[in-house]
Design an enzyme around this catalytic site. Structure first.
Site, PDB file in Angstrom:
ATOM      1  N   LYS A  54       0.640  -1.478  -0.256  1.00  0.00           N
ATOM      2  CA  LYS A  54       0.255  -0.041  -0.036  1.00  0.00           C
ATOM      3  C   LYS A  54       0.550   1.524  -0.227  1.00  0.00           C
ATOM      4  CE  LYS A  54      -3.088  -0.056  -0.693  1.00  0.00           C
ATOM      5  NZ  LYS A  54      -4.779  -0.450  -1.435  1.00  0.00           N
ATOM      6  N   SER A 281      -2.757 -12.855   3.157  1.00  0.00           N
ATOM      7  CA  SER A 281      -2.935 -12.227   1.790  1.00  0.00           C
ATOM      8  C   SER A 281      -1.916 -13.054   0.785  1.00  0.00           C
ATOM      9  CB  SER A 281      -3.748 -11.045   1.350  1.00  0.00           C
ATOM     10  OG  SER A 281      -2.706 -10.769   1.371  1.00  0.00           O
TER      11      SER A 281
END
Ligand code: PMP
Length: 342
Positions: A54, A281
């Site tokens: 991110k 993830s």
């Protein structure tokens, strides 16, 4: 308080952090599944400034906003985030001298909350009753309406989120695959905002038409396939209750689904067997890539991302004993080794 010292006339302040974001290694991981050898490729995103993919989106959105003069030295950065985005804006915002306020669901891991608070950001925890993820987005918007000098990155709707991966992650993958003597056949990535799958997918398809681009979601919460939230899952960072506006499913291939327990077992195995300490993830993305590699055959080049490390999940089921179910793939997978290029 803002620190105006980060600002020099004519210089975009985000240049100060460029060297800390992106240009992550690409791994080639070899394994067997049911005794049959295979390999997949994964971007090791834990090597970004705050340890997740991110940072790319946050740095790009802020850079773009400075260039357009939408972001000024005094502005407070306000974002709704399930964690990693909050950490990225808290750190990068702080580095550039901005106050930062993060709205997040109250059930996210303690590590995420503490990391954001550690960067001096204000955290507003939003309960399920107050609307969870959707409520966080609404509260951030309301805060911006009620206060002056607020910058809203709006990661779920901002095309810059896609551009960060289209101009960064995608070209890096292509260049690094060449170092392995390969070109992509497929890209698989779990969808949170969808910035990764849309951006990398667009770049790879432009350069290598025909590349398959698969979004991935938890089998226990099939938001992409149903259009809304249907269940609970433990793959933090993906499947946030709604389909973000920047996700265009008609541009993508079939949705790949992975059980959250299988993702946990796979992330544990990557850590224990070959020393790759990744988040949940990443386990999901690895399983998705292995599934597409099985479909495409032994010579296929299937790429995915490992969005973050295991450090933010020490208090979660990632560090507990996870029960095995018959439908899981992880027990059939033996990891062998990895190679890395930068
Ligand atoms: N995994 C983790 C751990 C994340 O924090 C995110 C970002 N929400 C993703 C995957 C999904 O990335 P994207 O938002 O680009 O779809």
């Amino acid at each position: 308080m803002a620190r105006p010292s980060a600002f020099r006339p004519g210089l975009n302040p985000t240049t100060a952090i460029h060297a800390l974001v992106g240009n992550t290694p690409l791994l080639q991981i070899s394994y067997t599944i049911g005794g049959v050898p295979g390999r997949v490729f994964a971007k090791y995103e834990a090597m970004n400034m705050t340890g997740s993919t991110k940072d790319r989106m946050a740095a790009y959105i802020l850079r773009h906003a400075y260039e357009r003069r939408e972001l000024t030295a005094a502005a407070t950065i306000v974002e709704a985030s399930s964690g990693n985005t909050g950490i990225s804006f808290a750190a990068i915002g702080r580095a550039l001298g901005h106050p930062v306020r993060i709205f997040m669901p109250d059930w996210m891991s303690e590590e995420r909350k503490k990391l954001i608070a550690g960067f001096g950001a204000d955290i507003v925890l939003v309960s399920k009753e107050e609307g969870g993820f959707v409520g966080s987005v609404e509260l951030a918007e309301r805060f911006a309406r009620d206060h002056d000098h607020v910058f809203l990155p709006r990661q779920f709707d901002n095309e810059c989120n896609i551009a960060a991966h289209e101009l960064g992650t995608g070209p890096e993958i292509d260049r690094q695959l060449t170092m392995f003597g390969r070109a992509p056949d497929a890209f698989v990535a779990g969808v949170g905002t969808g910035g990764t799958v849309m951006g990398v997918g667009r770049f790879l398809r432009r350069v290598h038409p025909g590349t398959r681009v698969h979004p991935l979601e938890p089998a226990n919460s099939p938001t992409l396939r149903t259009g809304h939230k249907v269940g609970k899952h433990r793959i933090q960072g993906i499947s946030d209750e709604f389909i973000p506006s920047i996700v265009h499913l008609d541009e993508l291939d079939d949705v790949v689904d992975v059980w959250d327990g299988d993702a946990i077992l796979m992330a544990q195995k990557l850590c224990r067997d070959i020393g790759l300490a990744v988040g949940i993830s990443s386990g999901a993305n690895f399983l998705g890539a292995v599934r597409i590699a099985e479909q495409l055959g032994p010579e296929a080049t299937v790429v995915t991302v490992f969005p973050d490390s295991n450090k933010k999940y020490l208090s979660t089921d990632l560090c507990q004993t996870e029960p095995v179910h018959d439908e899981y793939s992880t027990p059939r997978i033996e990891l062998e080794a990895f190679k890395a290029v930068r």
